[in-house]
Design a protein around this motif. Structure first.
Motif, PDB file in Angstrom:
ATOM      1  N   LEU A 131      44.360  51.411  36.354  1.00  0.00           N
ATOM      2  CA  LEU A 131      44.453  50.146  35.610  1.00  0.00           C
ATOM      3  C   LEU A 131      44.390  50.366  34.098  1.00  0.00           C
ATOM      4  O   LEU A 131      44.386  49.403  33.337  1.00  0.00           O
ATOM      5  CB  LEU A 131      43.354  49.175  36.049  1.00  0.00           C
ATOM      6  N   SER A 132      44.330  51.629  33.674  1.00  0.00           N
ATOM      7  CA  SER A 132      44.295  51.866  32.230  1.00  0.00           C
ATOM      8  C   SER A 132      45.674  51.659  31.610  1.00  0.00           C
ATOM      9  O   SER A 132      46.648  52.299  32.008  1.00  0.00           O
ATOM     10  CB  SER A 132      43.831  53.289  31.939  1.00  0.00           C
ATOM     11  N   ASN A 189      40.163  53.994  37.080  1.00  0.00           N
ATOM     12  CA  ASN A 189      39.932  53.343  35.788  1.00  0.00           C
ATOM     13  C   ASN A 189      39.989  51.813  35.883  1.00  0.00           C
ATOM     14  O   ASN A 189      40.751  51.169  35.168  1.00  0.00           O
ATOM     15  CB  ASN A 189      40.987  53.803  34.754  1.00  0.00           C
ATOM     16  N   PRO A 190      39.212  51.229  36.788  1.00  0.00           N
ATOM     17  CA  PRO A 190      39.330  49.784  37.014  1.00  0.00           C
ATOM     18  C   PRO A 190      38.795  48.943  35.862  1.00  0.00           C
ATOM     19  O   PRO A 190      39.063  47.748  35.799  1.00  0.00           O
ATOM     20  CB  PRO A 190      38.481  49.558  38.265  1.00  0.00           C
ATOM     21  N   SER A 191      38.073  49.564  34.954  1.00  0.00           N
ATOM     22  CA  SER A 191      37.426  48.760  33.919  1.00  0.00           C
ATOM     23  C   SER A 191      37.092  49.628  32.700  1.00  0.00           C
ATOM     24  O   SER A 191      37.019  50.850  32.784  1.00  0.00           O
ATOM     25  CB  SER A 191      36.127  48.179  34.486  1.00  0.00           C
ATOM     26  N   ARG A 221      38.685  46.377  28.672  1.00  0.00           N
ATOM     27  CA  ARG A 221      39.504  45.876  29.774  1.00  0.00           C
ATOM     28  C   ARG A 221      38.630  45.281  30.875  1.00  0.00           C
ATOM     29  O   ARG A 221      38.862  45.510  32.053  1.00  0.00           O
ATOM     30  CB  ARG A 221      40.346  47.026  30.353  1.00  0.00           C
ATOM     31  N   HIS A 222      37.608  44.511  30.477  1.00  0.00           N
ATOM     32  CA  HIS A 222      36.611  44.054  31.451  1.00  0.00           C
ATOM     33  C   HIS A 222      37.183  43.125  32.518  1.00  0.00           C
ATOM     34  O   HIS A 222      36.622  42.984  33.584  1.00  0.00           O
ATOM     35  CB  HIS A 222      35.445  43.383  30.713  1.00  0.00           C
ATOM     36  N   ASP A 223      38.336  42.485  32.255  1.00  0.00           N
ATOM     37  CA  ASP A 223      38.881  41.538  33.246  1.00  0.00           C
ATOM     38  C   ASP A 223      40.102  42.086  33.993  1.00  0.00           C
ATOM     39  O   ASP A 223      40.775  41.350  34.710  1.00  0.00           O
ATOM     40  CB  ASP A 223      39.231  40.209  32.573  1.00  0.00           C
TER      41      ASP A 223
END
Lengths: 247, 247
Positions: A133-134, A161-163, A167-169
């Motif tokens: 997700l980055s 890299n989910p967060s 990129r908290h959401d």
């Protein structure tokens, strides 16, 4: 000599390294990596020269590794998980062209998809997609397209890299997109600090995952339509035979 | 005790096992697996009781493992690659419900996607999909849907079980489908007998791959739109930043 090993050290604990990885590090004069990973292996390889660079300095780190090897030292560049999955193997091979005398070997390791899956049970037994997700190096539209495609074709999905602070959401956005094709009740799981102190796992539905905050040390698993919870484990069946037999 | 380890032994060579996997096998009284994999580890674990079952007898093999553990023996069920990727971890967890006293631990290993990638270079550095072409337990239409989705969303793709005696033209069919969205010149690679005697790799275009015959010991890699050949290695860049910079 001029040997450079690019070594996947697995998720963290020394025990999760392969024997081949251990041998490469033992043979090396210099061990180079991101500070956190060098700290994880340091105590097991006494007497080596250690070099660290902070995160996001990957090109610099790779060049240092190639230069040290060029000087005639045996060098190991270490990556967490597998060197070939969001790791340094590719960058080293691209940059190596300028360092003719250096011979590069890639030593694979256990990537977070495999290591995290083992903690949860067996979520990736069948076809799966791995998506980061980055959007640092990838346009978000491309990530979005992959999330939708994977959901639509009923892949189990593993998110890296989910967060991050900025990129908290993103995980929420990713779940929202996948809910176009996956049921709210789809079995999901998260694992943090895989194979390290503070390892934690949780199984939940896709609806719950959408409302869950995770940190950058978490790997996220989203089941396919057959994934189920079996006595506290997340399990994707090997295939669809039982399905077909009852059709 | 009643301990059952489900152990991924990696692609084949002893050196590609993790220390944790070696420790589990050393602790075990019984080591169970498909004949070929038991033969690969046998010499390193002298004095153990070995049990083998032929291919396609997976349910039977898992039940034997659970029964041996039930008797109080420490048992390791070994799988090639990672126990959680087309391996026995899921089936063991599903069957375990009938064996209350047995505690199961999944020990991950280096799967063929990681091990084969390291031989070719770094084809899976970025988002990728893993798809099995075996339609033994999965309807071919579902496999087809996944191949198309992965190609359309520009995933790098790793194919397991690309061929068998009965499915000699499946790889050709898979390439044909992916050519709907991927260029003929897409960089691809094949690796056979990963980490074993007779290991071989070859890099080629998707067009050439379509015309290539492979056997069941081969893992196939299809690049994304950015994958390139760099000095004899197959390399997928980490992201699209350079692309964006030159836009």
């Amino acid at each position: 000599m001029n040997k450079l090993y690019v070594v996947g050290i697995g998720p963290g604990a020394y025990e999760q390294m392969t024997i081949r990885a251990v041998n490469a590090l033992q043979e090396s004069d210099v061990i180079i990596g991101y500070t956190v990973y060098v700290d994880l292996v340091k105590e097991h390889f006494k007497g080596k020269e250690f070099m660290t660079t902070p995160m996001k300095k990957e090109v610099e780190r790779c060049k240092i590794a190639l230069e040290e090897a060029q000087k005639g030292k045996v060098v190991s560049m270490i990556c967490s998980g597998d060197a070939g999955v969001y790791g340094m193997a590719g960058l080293i091979l691209e940059l190596k062209e300028a360092y003719e005398d250096v011979s590069v070997s890639i030593i694979p390791g256990v990537t977070a998809a495999s290591a995290g899956a083992a903690v949860l049970g067996a979520p990736l037994i069948h076809d799966f997609a791995v998506i980061s997700l980055s959007d640092l190096l990838t346009p978000w539209e491309k990530i979005e397209r992959r999330l939708l495609a994977a959901a639509k074709a009923d892949f189990a999905v593993c998110l890296y890299n989910p967060s991050s602070r900025k990129r908290h959401d993103y995980l929420e956005k990713a779940c929202e997109l996948m809910l176009n094709y996956k049921e709210e009740q789809t079995v999901c799981g998260i694992v943090s600090n895989i194979g390290r102190e503070g390892e934690e796992m949780k199984i939940m539905t896709l609806k719950e995952l959408k409302e869950t905050k995770v940190d950058m040390f978490t790997t996220v698993f989203i089941g396919n339509s057959m994934t189920k919870e079996v006595s506290g484990s997340m399990v994707t069946p090997r295939g669809y035979r039982f399905d077909k037999e009852t059709d």
